[in-house]
Design a protein around this motif. Structure first.
Motif, PDB file in Angstrom:
ATOM      1  N   VAL A   1       0.841  -1.197   0.000  1.00 45.46           N
ATOM      2  CA  VAL A   1       0.000   0.000   0.000  1.00 45.46           C
ATOM      3  C   VAL A   1       0.878   1.250   0.000  1.00 45.46           C
ATOM      4  O   VAL A   1       0.670   2.189  -0.777  1.00 45.46           O
ATOM      5  CB  VAL A   1      -0.919  -0.014   1.246  1.00 45.46           C
ATOM      6  CG1 VAL A   1      -1.636   1.319   1.394  1.00 45.46           C
ATOM      7  CG2 VAL A   1      -1.940  -1.140   1.140  1.00 45.46           C
ATOM      8  N   ARG A   2       1.874   1.248   0.884  1.00 45.25           N
ATOM      9  CA  ARG A   2       2.730   2.428   0.999  1.00 45.25           C
ATOM     10  C   ARG A   2       3.522   2.650  -0.285  1.00 45.25           C
ATOM     11  O   ARG A   2       3.704   3.768  -0.743  1.00 45.25           O
ATOM     12  CB  ARG A   2       3.690   2.268   2.184  1.00 45.25           C
ATOM     13  CG  ARG A   2       2.934   2.196   3.503  1.00 45.25           C
ATOM     14  CD  ARG A   2       3.840   1.799   4.644  1.00 45.25           C
ATOM     15  NE  ARG A   2       4.644   2.921   5.112  1.00 45.25           N
ATOM     16  CZ  ARG A   2       5.522   2.806   6.100  1.00 45.25           C
ATOM     17  NH1 ARG A   2       5.719   1.652   6.710  1.00 45.25           N
ATOM     18  NH2 ARG A   2       6.201   3.853   6.495  1.00 45.25           N
TER      19      ARG A   2
ATOM     20  N   THR B   1       2.682   1.715  -3.328  1.00 47.11           N
ATOM     21  CA  THR B   1       1.810   2.143  -4.425  1.00 47.11           C
ATOM     22  C   THR B   1       1.706   3.661  -4.456  1.00 47.11           C
ATOM     23  O   THR B   1       1.692   4.275  -5.518  1.00 47.11           O
ATOM     24  CB  THR B   1       0.389   1.548  -4.254  1.00 47.11           C
ATOM     25  OG1 THR B   1       0.489   0.134  -4.288  1.00 47.11           O
ATOM     26  CG2 THR B   1      -0.540   2.008  -5.362  1.00 47.11           C
ATOM     27  N   VAL B   2       1.639   4.282  -3.290  1.00 46.48           N
ATOM     28  CA  VAL B   2       1.403   5.720  -3.252  1.00 46.48           C
ATOM     29  C   VAL B   2       2.704   6.527  -3.219  1.00 46.48           C
ATOM     30  O   VAL B   2       2.843   7.510  -3.934  1.00 46.48           O
ATOM     31  CB  VAL B   2       0.503   6.098  -2.047  1.00 46.48           C
ATOM     32  CG1 VAL B   2       0.300   7.608  -1.976  1.00 46.48           C
ATOM     33  CG2 VAL B   2      -0.845   5.391  -2.177  1.00 46.48           C
ATOM     34  N   TYR B   3       3.655   6.106  -2.406  1.00 46.90           N
ATOM     35  CA  TYR B   3       4.849   6.943  -2.222  1.00 46.90           C
ATOM     36  C   TYR B   3       6.120   6.368  -2.854  1.00 46.90           C
ATOM     37  O   TYR B   3       7.172   6.987  -2.764  1.00 46.90           O
ATOM     38  CB  TYR B   3       5.097   7.183  -0.727  1.00 46.90           C
ATOM     39  CG  TYR B   3       4.014   8.012  -0.070  1.00 46.90           C
ATOM     40  CD1 TYR B   3       3.822   9.337  -0.409  1.00 46.90           C
ATOM     41  CD2 TYR B   3       3.178   7.447   0.887  1.00 46.90           C
ATOM     42  CE1 TYR B   3       2.829  10.095   0.182  1.00 46.90           C
ATOM     43  CE2 TYR B   3       2.173   8.200   1.488  1.00 46.90           C
ATOM     44  CZ  TYR B   3       2.008   9.529   1.131  1.00 46.90           C
ATOM     45  OH  TYR B   3       1.026  10.261   1.717  1.00 46.90           O
TER      46      TYR B   3
ATOM     47  N   ASP C   1       9.906   6.401  -1.477  1.00 49.43           N
ATOM     48  CA  ASP C   1       9.876   7.307  -0.320  1.00 49.43           C
ATOM     49  C   ASP C   1       8.906   6.845   0.760  1.00 49.43           C
ATOM     50  O   ASP C   1       8.556   7.603   1.658  1.00 49.43           O
ATOM     51  CB  ASP C   1       9.490   8.718  -0.775  1.00 49.43           C
ATOM     52  CG  ASP C   1      10.461   9.282  -1.792  1.00 49.43           C
ATOM     53  OD1 ASP C   1      11.663   9.311  -1.469  1.00 49.43           O
ATOM     54  OD2 ASP C   1      10.036   9.657  -2.890  1.00 49.43           O
TER      55      ASP C   1
END
Lengths: 255, 438
Positions: free
Chosen positions: A110-111, A113-115, A118
């Motif tokens: 999840v992390r 996918t978005v960031y 970073d």
């Protein structure tokens, strides 16, 4: 004359936002026709979205949003210590709401996918309802929270009474409004197992119930899945639909 | 006069979401001027993976309670683009009516309830109720009218119900629209005129600060663009929406859970002021007169005047809503079913203007109509770098003022952008780290 009978101190109330869209707070501001009346009966002592003031203690604290970071956990403990009554406002605070969908995927994915690379800059926890961390005295369901329900609970608490909680499914309210069943119109709907209190607003506007208010007590998940699959969804699609607003309670906790 | 300054506003108030303003100046040299975004990340792009096209707009609406309609519109347009779903003229008109309602609601809320207290030296709108009761009642009446557009056309102004891919699940009646039209004319237009007078009387208190930047918005050859158009930059001109990534180039910075964006310069501005600068010549007389009366001129480089541009748009939204209702009534309302039969599967991009600026959603669908990839570019995220750049120019210009005045002016600057931090992730608060210097 009016000042003679006015009580010296009105209930001190506060609003706090955690992981959410802040739509429930906005919905309160959308009480245009009642807002000034409400303000005659309470003192709003903290409401960051609308005012600069801060306070030390609250008679009633309304909490919007899920708990999803380490700092959320600290903040909610702090508020609970200073609040006589704590009310969870809206799906994110009551059930984890749509935020809890992220719990269904591995958190690292999840992390990323978005960031991307970073991802480690921003700490995160599984999204949780407020009641997973502190005692919650009352809950106002819905995404967004239902305004009529908010007024009922609000008035009861200000008068020192116990608000009554609905425990019937949305179908009951939908029938009372004499809507044509969406299943008869070729749609699938979560009305049969979703907690009422919204006056079946979505089916009344021709849209399926998304389950935003959480499940009725002892919801029969398997029967619901049967209905959904009988009406054209694959089992996988049916399970996903059920989890849209109700991911926090994992499927194996259903009866 | 040592020119040391530390400001740290923690969880800035009267903005949507959680943000902090942090300023560090040592011996006259500005070391840090940033709006830190500390909103808890929401991970919507991950939540959308594997979700059906029927669910995408339901989920993305929840990115933001204030811009819920805008997120739905961008989402529906992206889905329709990806799946090849055509929509009717009636659908487009009803959506434009909703966009006007949402823009009016948001701009009224922001100008009256969040900005006006600064101009009147109040900590919130609540102390102004006894002293400015008629003004507050007018604001509430305008908000109610705007929300009634949402309630009647979309079932509910916050997280609208009826807009779905391919159309609407419910069509308002002609009687409902006629009643809205009556109120727009009898309440809306006079209230806009009074609003302009109120803002004009406060305009002298809006800080005078100028920094030219790049202004980006949609532009539509037929009308003042709020629903649709192509991308327009004041620096580089028009770009097709499908090339939006050339414009937004998002990047992650450590002080913000919302990503930043830049294009031709180190930063750019989106929102009402960008729309005004790029498209003011498409506004009609009532809106242009409102602008003139409040002293807003084209090519305005004062970000604080974004709030005045918001009032101009209130006039536009009321006026345009009347015209849209007239057109709908002229066409005759049809009980259309949404067109939900995909003609293709693939990538689709939807862009629309929300109150805070240009918004992009991009989805890729598999052959079952489920999302395999999603990207959402939020206006407040696009404005963050511009806010930082404004603060870097502003702080040295006002450094001789008392610290509390500097702080207030910085808070007002951030508020002027009407930041929506939940959207961008969530916004910020400013607090003083070290109070030794004043």
């Amino acid at each position: 004359m009016s000042t003679q009978t006015a009580p010296k101190t009105k209930p001190q109330i506060a609003f706090f936002d955690f992981t959410s869209c802040e739509g429930c707070q906005l919905n309160k501001l959308n009480l245009e026709n009642h807002l000034l009346e409400i303000l005659e009966h309470v003192d709003i002592v903290e409401f960051r979205e609308a005012m600069d003031d801060k306070a030390d203690a609250y008679d009633i604290a309304f909490i919007e949003g899920s708990i999803s970071t380490p700092s959320c956990v600290e903040r909610i403990h702090d508020i609970r210590r200073r609040a006589k009554i704590l009310v969870a406002l809206g799906s994110c605070a009551v059930t984890g709401g749509i935020n809890a969908m992220k719990n269904l995927q591995p958190i690292e994915d999840v992390r990323e996918t978005v960031y991307g690379k970073d991802k480690y800059l921003f700490p995160t926890l599984p999204a949780m309802p407020v009641s997973a961390i502190v005692k919650v005295d009352y809950e106002i369901h819905g995404c967004p929270m239902s305004i009529p329900e908010f007024l009922v609970v609000f008035k009861a608490l200000v008068m020192g009474k116990q608000p009554i909680k609905p425990d019937s499914p949305v179908c009951v309210e939908c029938k009372l409004r004499e809507n044509e069943c969406l299943y008869d119109r070729g749609m699938v709907c979560l009305g049969p197992i979703t907690l009422s209190g919204c006056d079946a607003i979505c089916p009344s506007f021709g849209q399926f119930c998304t389950g935003c208010r959480g499940l009725v007590p002892d919801a029969n998940k398997n029967a619901m899945l049967d209905i959904l699959t009988d009406h054209g969804l694959s089992l996988q699609e049916a399970e996903k639909r059920l989890l849209l607003f109700n991911s926090y309670k994992q499927p194996d906790t259903f009866k | 006069m040592s020119k040391n300054l530390d400001i740290n506003v923690h969880h800035l108030t009267r903005v949507e979401g959680h943000g902090n303003i942090v300023i560090n100046m040592k011996e006259g040299r500005l070391e840090k001027a940033e709006l830190q975004i500390v909103e808890a990340p929401r991970y919507f792009e991950a939540l959308l993976k594997g979700r059906s096209f029927h669910e995408a707009a339901i989920i993305t609406s929840r990115i933001c309670g204030i811009c819920a309609l805008g997120h739905q519109i961008a989402s529906l347009k992206a889905t329709e683009d990806a799946l090849g779903l055509e929509v009717s003229e009636q659908t487009i008109l009803l959506r434009k009516l909703l966009v006007n309602g949402a823009t009016l609601q948001s701009n009224v809320l922001h100008v009256y309830f969040l900005v006006a207290p600064d101009l009147l030296n109040a900590p919130s709108v609540f102390p102004l109720i006894p002293t400015h009761k008629n003004v507050i009642l007018r604001a509430l009446r305008m908000k109610r009218l705007a929300n009634d557009i949402g309630d009647i056309v979309s079932g509910r102004a916050v997280h609208p119900i009826t807009p779905v891919p391919g159309g609407f699940t419910h069509i308002p009646t002609a009687g409902e629209l006629k009643e809205l039209r009556r109120r727009l004319i009898e309440e809306g237009l006079p209230d806009v005129v009074e609003t302009v007078k109120t803002i004009k009387s406060l305009a002298g208190r809006i800080p005078d600060f100028v920094r030219e930047t790049e202004y980006i918005s949609l532009q539509d050859k037929n009308e003042y663009a709020l629903y649709d158009g192509e991308i327009f930059s004041s620096d580089t001109g028009a770009t097709a929406v499908r090339n939006y990534r050339d414009i937004t180039s998002e990047f992650v910075v450590a002080h913000s859970t919302s990503k930043h964006a830049r294009h031709a310069r180190s930063s750019y501005m989106v929102g009402a002021l960008a729309r005004w600068n790029n498209n003011h010549n498409q506004l009609t007389e009532i809106s242009l007169n409102a602008a003139e009366e409040m002293g807003l001129k084209p090519d305005c480089y004062n970000p604080y005047l974004n709030n005045v541009a918001q009032v101009v748009e209130c006039a536009h939204c009321v006026e345009d809503s009347i015209a849209i209702i007239d057109r709908l009534l002229e066409l005759g309302l049809k009980n259309e079913k949404p067109n939900q039969t995909p003609t293709k599967y693939g990538v689709g991009i939807g862009s629309t203007e929300v109150p805070r600026g240009i918004l992009f959603h991009e989805y890729e669908y598999d052959r079952k109509g489920n999302i395999v990839f999603a990207n959402c570019i939020i206006p407040t995220g696009q404005n963050l770098a511009n806010i930082d750049d404004d603060m870097k120019k502003l702080v040295p210009e006002i450094i001789d003022k008392p610290k509390k005045d500097i702080t207030k002016q910085l808070e007002m600057l951030v508020r002027a952008y009407d930041p929506c931090i939940s959207c961008s992730v969530h916004l910020l608060n400013v607090k003083f780290i070290n109070d030794s210097e004043d």
